[in-house]
Write a protein that holds these residues in place. Structure first.
Motif, PDB file in Angstrom:
ATOM      1  N   PHE A 257       0.851  -1.183   0.000  1.00  0.00           N
ATOM      2  CA  PHE A 257       0.000   0.000   0.000  1.00  0.00           C
ATOM      3  C   PHE A 257       0.888   1.235   0.000  1.00  0.00           C
ATOM      4  N   PHE A 258       0.613   2.165  -0.900  1.00  0.00           N
ATOM      5  CA  PHE A 258       1.357   3.422  -0.984  1.00  0.00           C
ATOM      6  C   PHE A 258       0.439   4.557  -0.541  1.00  0.00           C
ATOM      7  N   ALA A 259       0.977   5.474   0.251  1.00  0.00           N
ATOM      8  CA  ALA A 259       0.164   6.585   0.747  1.00  0.00           C
ATOM      9  C   ALA A 259       1.017   7.829   0.906  1.00  0.00           C
ATOM     10  N   THR A 260       0.365   8.988   0.742  1.00  0.00           N
ATOM     11  CA  THR A 260       1.031  10.278   0.917  1.00  0.00           C
ATOM     12  C   THR A 260       0.886  10.737   2.356  1.00  0.00           C
ATOM     13  N   ASP A 261       2.021  11.002   3.002  1.00  0.00           N
ATOM     14  CA  ASP A 261       2.023  11.559   4.338  1.00  0.00           C
ATOM     15  C   ASP A 261       1.858  13.068   4.206  1.00  0.00           C
ATOM     16  N   PRO A 262       0.715  13.634   4.647  1.00  0.00           N
ATOM     17  CA  PRO A 262       0.463  15.067   4.446  1.00  0.00           C
ATOM     18  C   PRO A 262       1.435  15.964   5.202  1.00  0.00           C
ATOM     19  N   ARG A 263       2.239  15.412   6.086  1.00  0.00           N
ATOM     20  CA  ARG A 263       3.202  16.211   6.840  1.00  0.00           C
ATOM     21  C   ARG A 263       4.517  16.403   6.088  1.00  0.00           C
ATOM     22  N   ILE A 264       4.645  15.696   4.948  1.00  0.00           N
ATOM     23  CA  ILE A 264       5.874  15.773   4.157  1.00  0.00           C
ATOM     24  C   ILE A 264       5.570  16.515   2.862  1.00  0.00           C
TER      25      ILE A 264
ATOM     26  N   PRO B  68      -2.302   4.464  -4.666  1.00  0.00           N
ATOM     27  CA  PRO B  68      -2.284   3.566  -3.510  1.00  0.00           C
ATOM     28  C   PRO B  68      -1.808   2.152  -3.823  1.00  0.00           C
ATOM     29  N   ALA B  69      -2.047   1.679  -5.058  1.00  0.00           N
ATOM     30  CA  ALA B  69      -1.669   0.311  -5.390  1.00  0.00           C
ATOM     31  C   ALA B  69      -0.258   0.194  -5.944  1.00  0.00           C
ATOM     32  N   SER B  70       0.223   1.238  -6.638  1.00  0.00           N
ATOM     33  CA  SER B  70       1.497   1.097  -7.351  1.00  0.00           C
ATOM     34  C   SER B  70       2.517   2.181  -7.064  1.00  0.00           C
ATOM     35  N   GLY B  71       2.163   3.218  -6.325  1.00  0.00           N
ATOM     36  CA  GLY B  71       3.135   4.276  -6.027  1.00  0.00           C
ATOM     37  C   GLY B  71       3.257   5.284  -7.161  1.00  0.00           C
ATOM     38  N   PRO B  72       4.484   5.572  -7.624  1.00  0.00           N
ATOM     39  CA  PRO B  72       5.762   4.963  -7.215  1.00  0.00           C
ATOM     40  C   PRO B  72       6.258   5.546  -5.896  1.00  0.00           C
ATOM     41  N   ALA B  73       7.143   4.799  -5.242  1.00  0.00           N
ATOM     42  CA  ALA B  73       7.702   5.253  -3.979  1.00  0.00           C
ATOM     43  C   ALA B  73       8.527   6.510  -4.182  1.00  0.00           C
ATOM     44  N   SER B  74       8.398   7.432  -3.216  1.00  0.00           N
ATOM     45  CA  SER B  74       9.142   8.686  -3.236  1.00  0.00           C
ATOM     46  C   SER B  74       9.231   9.176  -1.795  1.00  0.00           C
ATOM     47  N   PRO B  75       9.918  10.294  -1.527  1.00  0.00           N
ATOM     48  CA  PRO B  75       9.980  10.781  -0.144  1.00  0.00           C
ATOM     49  C   PRO B  75       8.615  11.033   0.484  1.00  0.00           C
TER      50      PRO B  75
ATOM     51  N   ILE C  15       4.876   6.869   0.350  1.00  0.00           N
ATOM     52  CA  ILE C  15       5.571   5.895   1.189  1.00  0.00           C
ATOM     53  C   ILE C  15       4.956   4.512   1.016  1.00  0.00           C
ATOM     54  N   ASN C  16       5.810   3.514   0.841  1.00  0.00           N
ATOM     55  CA  ASN C  16       5.362   2.127   0.755  1.00  0.00           C
ATOM     56  C   ASN C  16       5.154   1.590   2.167  1.00  0.00           C
ATOM     57  N   LEU C  17       3.900   1.284   2.511  1.00  0.00           N
ATOM     58  CA  LEU C  17       3.549   0.856   3.860  1.00  0.00           C
ATOM     59  C   LEU C  17       3.477  -0.659   3.990  1.00  0.00           C
ATOM     60  N   ASP C  18       3.922  -1.388   2.987  1.00  0.00           N
ATOM     61  CA  ASP C  18       3.878  -2.848   3.003  1.00  0.00           C
ATOM     62  C   ASP C  18       4.597  -3.382   4.244  1.00  0.00           C
ATOM     63  N   GLY C  19       3.908  -4.219   5.027  1.00  0.00           N
ATOM     64  CA  GLY C  19       4.516  -4.811   6.206  1.00  0.00           C
ATOM     65  C   GLY C  19       4.395  -3.990   7.467  1.00  0.00           C
ATOM     66  N   HIS C  20       3.910  -2.746   7.369  1.00  0.00           N
ATOM     67  CA  HIS C  20       3.716  -1.943   8.576  1.00  0.00           C
ATOM     68  C   HIS C  20       2.607  -2.551   9.438  1.00  0.00           C
ATOM     69  N   GLU C  21       2.627  -2.219  10.725  1.00  0.00           N
ATOM     70  CA  GLU C  21       1.621  -2.746  11.647  1.00  0.00           C
ATOM     71  C   GLU C  21       0.276  -2.047  11.456  1.00  0.00           C
ATOM     72  N   GLN C  22      -0.769  -2.777  11.771  1.00  0.00           N
ATOM     73  CA  GLN C  22      -2.102  -2.200  11.816  1.00  0.00           C
ATOM     74  C   GLN C  22      -2.137  -1.139  12.921  1.00  0.00           C
TER      75      GLN C  22
END
Length: 718
Positions: A580-587, A595-602, A605-612
């Motif tokens: 899952f890719f998501a934009t952190d509004p603080r950055i 959300p499905a493919s990104g691409p990853a950037s600063p 952020i790729n959230l794959d494997g992060h905790e619930q």
């Protein structure tokens, strides 16, 4: 952080009342013999619309009697997390994030329903709000973990909480109690209840609870306030039983809960968290009525026809300083009315035959009114071009049919099969002024789902019961509010598939009772708010594109050995978000973010494997007491409780440097109770070590849990 505490649970009455009666009717030596042979009290579960023994019910559950609530110091919803495994409650003020096994509620808006349904006297309550009233004059609290919905009104993905107040007693004579309390922070509280047997077929029960306390906070910013806490609740119960076949139970309560505002400051602040410099007056006032009508009619063949009708109406008014300091004037306020009607019809068979069943139909309407001129977010400039305002209505409807069948394959082996079809609808009729731009939102979205459960249960012998099941749960989606860039698409429904096995056992001739279970959840379409991909200053809610895996185990034990008793719970949990890719509004935004493919950037952020979110890896609780016999039949009982909730993440970004982590909680409480005939005196302390812990994290602000409180209670039964 609903930091009010009416430390006078009516559960005290159950404990003291029984103790007083025993002291009056038995000799000291007989009482000692009785105590030496005492076994663990049998607990029952009523959530499945019939009364069943907890130890032979195929579900992971914690049941707290009225006496247990008092012994564990559980007097509000927040404190449940320190008395049972797998539960977290993060209270940010106007609502709370109630999660069981990492599933429940993580977003704070009226469109996002909760995955943990709370029932009061059989009626599903306001979804996620109006949860702050104290547990007073309570018979029991049942917390069921895992998907629910094949035998009860609402569907749930995380679990369900059933709170049952004391019923009137026909033929029970006039009896009751009166209690008072004094504590630090100038705390003064009173509580009482009385049973009124009007006739051989009719009885009433009246109960009340009230408290006044100073604020925990010192607020020194200009223009701020530091109001006291003042709450009051009253409940009336009426029971009419004209024949053995017909029973009519009516309950209504009114709650006035002025929490004095929820003070908070920036999550990364280094000052004393109870000494802040906010410069905008806070407010937190809930006023509401809940009414339930339960009618049971038992037919000649033993089948019960049941109707449970609910009506709830309330107003929640809230104001907050969104920057939490005197350096700016970023503010929020709202005043919202909510009205809920519900009706559930059940057909419940006897449980004595080879085949048993529960069939049901459920309907609910829920309407929120955002009052004109009351909902606002203002920024420091005070200009209409830097403010957000909203008014209008959000009506919602839910309907379902459900049923669960039990087949006794043998005298010891049972197969249960359940199913449910749900239909939900939500509508926005709201007018918005955002940064000087008027926006109208009139839209409707519908959701439907078929879910079910298959369970195999084996009673090995009178002391050992094992079960295994597969169950699914459903939570409807909702509407995104326009953000000035058009109307975002609705977010979809959540679905959970759970696999669980469990073993419940009794040992040592009834002196020790245990529960052990393991589970695996495939959690699809988790609803989460992220930054708008092309303009992350705005947020919108969507579903994660890949499933989250949540698995773990839980253990519980209760033991009684003469005057010594203890209880304990343990929960281990592991969670992994799918890709899952998501934009952190603080950055600062550096480009598009799919959300499905990104691409990853600063910023993507790729959230794959992060905790619930709100899924601590470890929860633990233990409590114990010893009853000392004194002269004249008096008793002295010291008790100690400890609850631990490990660290958890409040956002999927897991950025500790930005304050995303909610630290571990280690809460100790203690009490010393002296019982003399019909009098009970208790010295108590909660959060004995005065741990300063974050009760919730929301909008970059830390909401602290209650500090140490102590005092004395005195109660008389009659």
């Amino acid at each position: 952080m609903k930091i009010h505490a009416l430390w006078l649970s009516a559960s005290v009455v159950t404990l003291a009342w029984c103790g007083a009666a025993a002291a009056q009717t038995t000799s000291s030596s007989a009482a000692k013999d009785e105590k030496a042979s005492a076994v663990v009290q049998e607990l029952v579960v009523t959530a499945e619309r019939r009364t069943t023994n907890l130890q032979t019910t195929p579900i992971a559950a914690t049941v707290l009697s009225g006496a247990s609530l008092d012994q564990k110091g559980v007097l509000t919803v927040d404190q449940l997390q320190f008395a049972m495994p797998g539960v977290t409650v993060n209270n940010f003020g106007q609502g709370n994030d109630f999660n069981i096994r990492g599933i429940g509620k993580a977003e704070h808006n009226s469109q996002t329903t909760t995955g943990v349904i709370t029932y009061r006297d059989g009626v599903a309550t306001f979804p996620g709000y109006f949860q702050g009233e104290p547990y007073f004059d309570i018979a029991r609290v049942e917390v069921l973990r895992g998907p629910q919905g094949t035998f009860v009104g609402q569907n749930a993905t995380g679990g369900a909480v059933f709170i049952t107040s004391q019923d009137p007693i026909i033929g029970g004579e006039h009896h009751g109690y009166l209690a008072g309390q004094l504590g630090n922070y100038a705390d003064a509280a009173a509580q009482g209840a009385v049973n009124l047997p009007v006739s051989d077929t009719f009885a009433a029960r009246l109960a009340f609870d009230t408290e006044r306390r100073d604020s925990f906070y010192k607020v020194t910013g200009p223009g701020s306030n530091n109001p006291d806490v003042g709450t009051g609740s009253v409940r009336l119960g009426l029971l009419w039983k004209p024949t053995e076949a017909l029973s009519v139970l009516f309950k209504t309560d009114y709650n006035y809960l002025d929490f004095g505002g929820y003070q908070a400051d920036p999550v990364l602040a280094t000052n004393d968290p109870f000494h802040i410099t906010a410069n905008f007056p806070t407010k937190a006032l809930d006023r509401f009525v809940r009414t339930s009508l339960k009618i049971d009619y038992v037919m000649a063949n033993g089948i019960t026809l049941r109707s449970v009708t609910g009506f709830q109406k309330g107003n929640t008014a809230y104001q907050a300083d969104l920057d939490g300091t005197s350096a700016a004037n970023f503010t929020f306020g709202d005043s919202v009315n909510e009205t809920t009607w519900s009706e559930e019809l059940n057909l419940i068979s006897p449980s004595t035959g080879r085949v048993s069943y529960v069939l049901g139909v459920y309907l609910q309407t829920d309407k929120l009114d955002f009052l004109p001129g009351q909902f606002f977010i203002d920024t420091p400039t005070g200009s209409i071009f830097t403010e957000y305002r909203l008014e209008g209505t959000n009506p919602k409807q839910t309907g379902a049919v459900f049923g669960q069948l039990g087949f006794k394959l043998t005298d010891s082996l049972e197969l249960q099969v359940g199913g449910r079809y749900s239909d939900a609808r939500t509508t926005n009729h709201v007018a918005i002024v955002q940064f000087g731009t008027p926006i109208r939102d009139d839209q409707t979205v519908k959701f439907s789902n078929a879910s079910g459960k298959v369970s195999l249960n084996w009673t090995i012998d009178p002391h050992n019961f094992v079960y295994g099941f597969v169950a699914t749960g459903f939570r409807p989606g909702g509407l995104n509010v326009p953000v000035g860039l058009g109307i975002p698409a609705p977010f979809g429904s959540e679905k959970v598939t759970e696999y669980e096995i469990g073993w419940k056992a009794g040992f040592l001739d009834g002196h020790l009772r245990t529960q052990l279970n393991a589970y695996y959840n495939n959690y699809q379409n988790f609803q989460v708010t992220i930054g708008f991909p092309t303009f992350p200053t705005f947020g919108f809610e969507l579903n994660t594109p890949n499933p989250t895996k949540i698995y773990g185990m839980e253990a519980q034990a209760e033991a009684v050995f003469g005057p010594l008793s203890f209880d304990a719970g343990l929960g281990l949990m592991h969670s992994e978000i799918g890709a899952f890719f998501a934009t952190d509004p603080r950055i600062p935004n550096t480009g598009a973010c799919n959300p499905a493919s990104g691409p990853a950037s600063p910023s993507c952020i790729n959230l794959d494997g992060h905790e619930q979110t709100y899924a601590p890896e470890f929860t633990f609780n233990i409590g114990g007491q010893y009853v000392f016999d004194l002269a004249g039949g008096d008793t002295l009982t010291p008790r100690l409780n400890y609850g631990h909730v490990s660290k958890q993440w409040a956002t999927l970004f897991e950025n500790a440097a930005r304050g995303d982590q909610v630290s571990a909680r280690d809460i100790v409480s203690a009490q010393l109770t002296w019982t003399h005939k019909d009098l009970v005196a208790t010295l108590y302390s909660t959060n004995l070590t005065d741990q300063h812990y974050m009760g919730a994290l929301n909008s970059g602000l830390r909401f602290m849990g209650p500090p140490r409180q102590y005092g004395v209670r005195l109660m008389k039964t009659f």
